[in-house]
Design a protein around this motif. Structure first.
Motif, short mmCIF file in Angstrom:
data_model
loop_
_atom_site.label_atom_id
_atom_site.label_comp_id
_atom_site.label_asym_id
_atom_site.label_seq_id
_atom_site.Cartn_x
_atom_site.Cartn_y
_atom_site.Cartn_z
N ALA A 1 38.74 26.75 93.38
CA ALA A 1 39.85 25.85 93.70
C ALA A 1 41.07 26.62 94.17
CB ALA A 1 40.19 25.00 92.47
N LEU A 2 41.33 27.76 93.54
CA LEU A 2 42.47 28.59 93.94
C LEU A 2 42.26 29.16 95.34
CD1 LEU A 2 45.18 29.78 92.97
CD2 LEU A 2 43.90 31.75 92.09
N ARG A 3 41.03 29.56 95.65
CA ARG A 3 40.72 30.06 97.00
C ARG A 3 41.00 28.98 98.04
NH1 ARG A 3 36.96 34.03 98.94
NH2 ARG A 3 35.98 34.17 96.87
N TRP B 1 33.36 33.77 82.35
CA TRP B 1 33.18 33.67 83.79
C TRP B 1 32.78 32.26 84.22
CZ3 TRP B 1 34.63 36.02 87.96
CH2 TRP B 1 34.00 35.73 89.18
N GLU B 2 31.96 31.60 83.41
CA GLU B 2 31.52 30.26 83.77
C GLU B 2 32.68 29.28 83.86
OE1 GLU B 2 30.36 32.09 81.34
OE2 GLU B 2 28.38 32.68 82.15
N GLY B 3 33.67 29.45 83.01
CA GLY B 3 34.84 28.58 83.06
C GLY B 3 35.86 29.03 84.11
N LEU B 4 35.87 30.32 84.41
CA LEU B 4 36.85 30.86 85.35
C LEU B 4 36.44 30.62 86.80
CD1 LEU B 4 39.47 32.55 85.65
CD2 LEU B 4 38.03 34.61 85.60
N GLN B 5 35.13 30.68 87.08
CA GLN B 5 34.67 30.63 88.47
C GLN B 5 35.07 29.35 89.21
OE1 GLN B 5 30.42 30.96 89.00
NE2 GLN B 5 30.67 31.88 91.04
N PRO B 6 34.92 28.14 88.61
CA PRO B 6 35.32 26.94 89.36
C PRO B 6 36.81 26.92 89.69
CG PRO B 6 33.95 26.37 87.46
CD PRO B 6 34.29 27.81 87.33
N LYS B 7 37.64 27.42 88.78
CA LYS B 7 39.07 27.46 89.05
C LYS B 7 39.39 28.47 90.16
CE LYS B 7 40.28 26.08 84.33
NZ LYS B 7 40.92 26.48 83.06
N ILE C 1 48.75 25.92 94.47
CA ILE C 1 48.53 27.28 93.94
C ILE C 1 49.23 27.43 92.59
CG2 ILE C 1 49.15 29.70 94.28
CD1 ILE C 1 48.62 29.29 97.27
N LYS C 2 50.50 27.02 92.52
CA LYS C 2 51.26 27.21 91.28
C LYS C 2 50.76 26.30 90.17
CE LYS C 2 55.44 29.17 93.30
NZ LYS C 2 56.90 29.16 93.36
N ALA C 3 50.26 25.11 90.54
CA ALA C 3 49.68 24.24 89.53
C ALA C 3 48.43 24.87 88.93
CB ALA C 3 49.34 22.88 90.14
N LEU C 4 47.59 25.48 89.75
CA LEU C 4 46.39 26.17 89.26
C LEU C 4 46.75 27.40 88.44
CD1 LEU C 4 44.16 25.77 92.43
CD2 LEU C 4 43.56 24.98 90.13
N LEU C 5 47.80 28.12 88.85
CA LEU C 5 48.22 29.30 88.10
C LEU C 5 48.64 28.92 86.69
CD1 LEU C 5 50.26 31.37 90.73
CD2 LEU C 5 47.89 31.69 90.01
N ARG C 6 49.30 27.76 86.55
CA ARG C 6 49.70 27.31 85.20
C ARG C 6 48.49 27.02 84.34
NH1 ARG C 6 54.04 24.75 87.96
NH2 ARG C 6 52.85 22.81 88.15
N GLN C 7 47.39 26.56 84.96
CA GLN C 7 46.17 26.29 84.20
C GLN C 7 45.44 27.58 83.84
OE1 GLN C 7 43.54 23.43 86.12
NE2 GLN C 7 45.28 22.41 87.11
#
Length: 636
Positions: A604-606, A595-601, A617-623
């Protein structure tokens, strides 16, 4: 003139029948006097009274005993017996009158002869009318065989008497002892006679009247019939027949289960009812295909309170009315103890979700609200992400903060190595639940001390037959319109399940959850969409038009893969899924970010979704989603 008579108002037809019977009564009286006196009789004196009293006695008796309520075209042995009882009653009254009055010149034996002659005349008139109406079915547009010479088949044949759209040409039955016999004048044949019978009689429809046959046997019969140029139909449900909503001639296309190609997964009743009986249950997306079926099955498990949440007013109204009618049904229904609460809301409204969970304290939450149509979400990436990802986060946060015990996310096989935004959004929703389950302490504190953490679980399955946007309703509309049936690619395959199967899987998986579980169904082999289209064309009594069959009825047109569409879907990212208490349900534990690594992303996605920034959005989805490969990288 006779054909036009069928279109007359019912009151006019009844008046004609009464007039006919009155005329036949006078004729019977004249014949009775003539036979008794051995001359061609002409009434005189008191004899006129008998002529006039006959119809006056007969009319109220016939009306009271229902002779004019019957419909001639459906007359059978029951109607003839009713006629016999009515004429007998009339005859006894007439004889009693003649014995009491002893009118001069009126033989008492007329009271016996006239009713007998009248019975013969009325019975003959009814039989001739029935034969004429039945004979008109010889030119009916549909020539029918009934597969199944049991009780259901015989009752259907009786109901078809006089039906102008169907001409019954016989029965087919697997029981060799019935071969060669007849039912209502229609011969029973063995299955081996089907090809010859279809060709000789010009059969257009075959009706399956096999209510007790196993699903395997039905599939074998359908496979045999699909090689013949006939349309395969099935009877309406017994519930619909009993309710009077439909008649036996309201035949239906094959049930979706018959198109599945495998037996539906049998549910475990104990698992279905666990976590539900006497509980407060919330279903999001309650008006959708899966959500509404979840509500129906949850209601049967007897919760104390069922919360129906949807952002579509009409969808919510429809499912609430349906379930309310079930609860209000006069029969002794265990669902009657449940209270329904319709909640018009969007799952993306965090404050609204929190208020609902605070007020009603749901113990089990089934999250079915999502945007699911791949091309639509691909064209509206920001809305799809916000609804599917942050709508899920909104509901799961409210569940944690307000003490829910169980939370089940409805996911999809498109979340496995996704090529589209919809699949990627569902995979992120899965990752959120996996990460939150792995946290030693959830990032959202409970609103009340002592609240246990909810068991978060996900259920992943393939395409649902018959849901909104499903391929089967589309094929049916296209075939009914004369084609073409459109398929995106000749090699595209999909896993399929029925809506009741999907709902049962969700409920059973939720009952087995330990926290962070990802459940999937052993759905057998995937089905090629083009094969499904060919099967539906064949089962409609039509042929596919292609290079080998240029004179066929329905063409299959390949339109190309849609944006974000894959040739095939997968259910599992890793290998070696674990068994569960249900033989057809598997448990998978897949890698995910903490969760600690997922929350910042996620934040950013929000931000990218709120800004409607599709490339970001698609750039973040690839990450965030390993294996995510947009089908059209140029637009990523």
């Amino acid at each position: 003139m006779l054909i036009q008579a069928l279109t007359w108002p019912r009151a006019v037809k009844q008046l004609v029948a009464v007039t006919l019977d009155a005329g036949l009564g006078l004729l019977a009286m004249w014949l009775a006097f003539s036979l008794r006196l051995d001359i061609l009789h002409w009434p005189e004196g008191l004899q006129w009274r008998v002529y006039l009293l006959g119809p006056c006695i007969a009319f109220p008796v016939f009306v009271h005993m229902g002779l004019y309520r019957a419909i001639f075209r459906y007359n059978g042995i029951t109607a003839l017996l009713t006629t016999g009882r009515a004429v007998t009653t009339y005859g006894l009254l007439l004889l009693a009158l003649l014995l009491l009055t002893q009118w001069e010149g009126v033989p008492r034996s007329v009271g016996i002869l006239q009713p007998l002659i009248l019975l013969l005349l009325i019975g003959t008139s009814r039989a001739l009318g029935w034969l004429w109406l039945s004979g008109r079915t010889r030119n009916a547009p549909h020539r029918l065989l009934i597969y199944g010479a049991g009780g259901a088949g015989a009752q259907t044949a009786a109901g078809l008497a006089g039906a102008r759209q169907y001409a019954l040409r016989g029965f087919v039955d697997d029981d060799p002892r019935k071969t060669g016999s007849s039912i209502n004048g229609a011969r029973v044949y063995g299955p081996c006679a089907l090809p010859t019978l279809v060709q000789r009689e010009g059969i257009t429809d075959v009706l399956l009247a096999l209510p007790s046959a196993s699903q395997e046997r039905r599939r074998d019969i359908i496979k045999q019939l699909s090689e013949l140029p006939v349309r395969i139909r099935t009877l309406p449900s017994l519930t619909d027949l009993a309710s009077g909503r439909v008649g036996v001639t309201d035949f239906q296309d094959l049930d979706i289960v018959d198109l599945l190609g495998r037996a539906p997964v049998a549910p475990d009743q104990n698992l279905l009812e666990r976590n539900l009986r006497g509980a407060v249950v919330l279903v999001t997306g309650a008006g959708g295909s899966i959500g509404s079926e979840l509500c129906r099955q949850i209601l049967r498990a007897q919760p104390s309170l069922l919360l129906l949440l949807d952002h579509s007013e009409y969808a919510l109204y429809s499912i609430h009315q349906e379930l309310q009618a079930t609860i209000a049904a006069p029969q002794d229904d265990p669902a009657a103890c449940c209270t329904l609460v319709p909640l018009l809301a969007s799952v993306t409204d965090e404050a609204r979700m929190a208020r609902i969970c605070r007020k009603y304290q749901p113990q089990s939450i089934y999250h079915a609200a999502a945007y699911k149509h791949v091309p639509m979400v691909e064209a509206n990436a920001a809305e799809g992400i916000y609804n599917n990802v942050f709508g899920t986060l909104s509901v799961v946060r409210a569940a944690i903060e307000h003490g829910a015990r169980h939370f089940v996310l409805i996911s999809t096989d498109k979340a496995v190595r996704p090529t589209n935004v919809m699949g990627a959004s569902k995979r992120i929703a899965e990752q959120m639940l996996q990460a939150l389950s792995a946290c030693e302490a959830p990032p959202f504190g409970a609103a009340h001390a002592g609240c246990a953490r909810p068991r978060l679980s996900m259920v992943r399955f393939g395409n649902v037959l018959g849901s909104s946007g499903s391929v089967i309703p589309l094929f049916r509309r296209q075939i009914a319109a004369g084609g073409p049936a459109t398929v995106t690619h000749p090699e595209v395959t999909r896993y399929f399940m029925t809506i009741p199967e999907a709902a049962q899987l969700v409920l059973q998986a939720g009952a087995m959850a330990e926290g962070g579980d990802l459940f999937l169904l052993d759905m057998g082999e995937p089905i090629r969409i083009v094969d499904l289209a060919r099967r539906m064309v064949a089962l409609s009594g039509l042929t596919v038009r292609d290079d080998k069959h240029p004179t066929g009825d329905i063409a299959i047109q390949f339109t190309g893969l849609r944006p974000g569409e894959k040739l095939y879907e997968e259910l599992l990212i890793g290998d070696n899924p674990l068994p569960t208490a249900h033989p057809r349900i598997l448990r998978a534990r897949e890698e995910h970010a903490p969760w600690e690594g997922l929350q910042p992303k996620l934040e950013a996605l929000r931000g990218a979704a709120l800004a409607d920034d599709t490339p970001a959005i698609k750039a973040l989805l690839r990450q965030m989603v390993p294996g995510y490969q947009p089908a059209d990288p140029a637009n990523s």
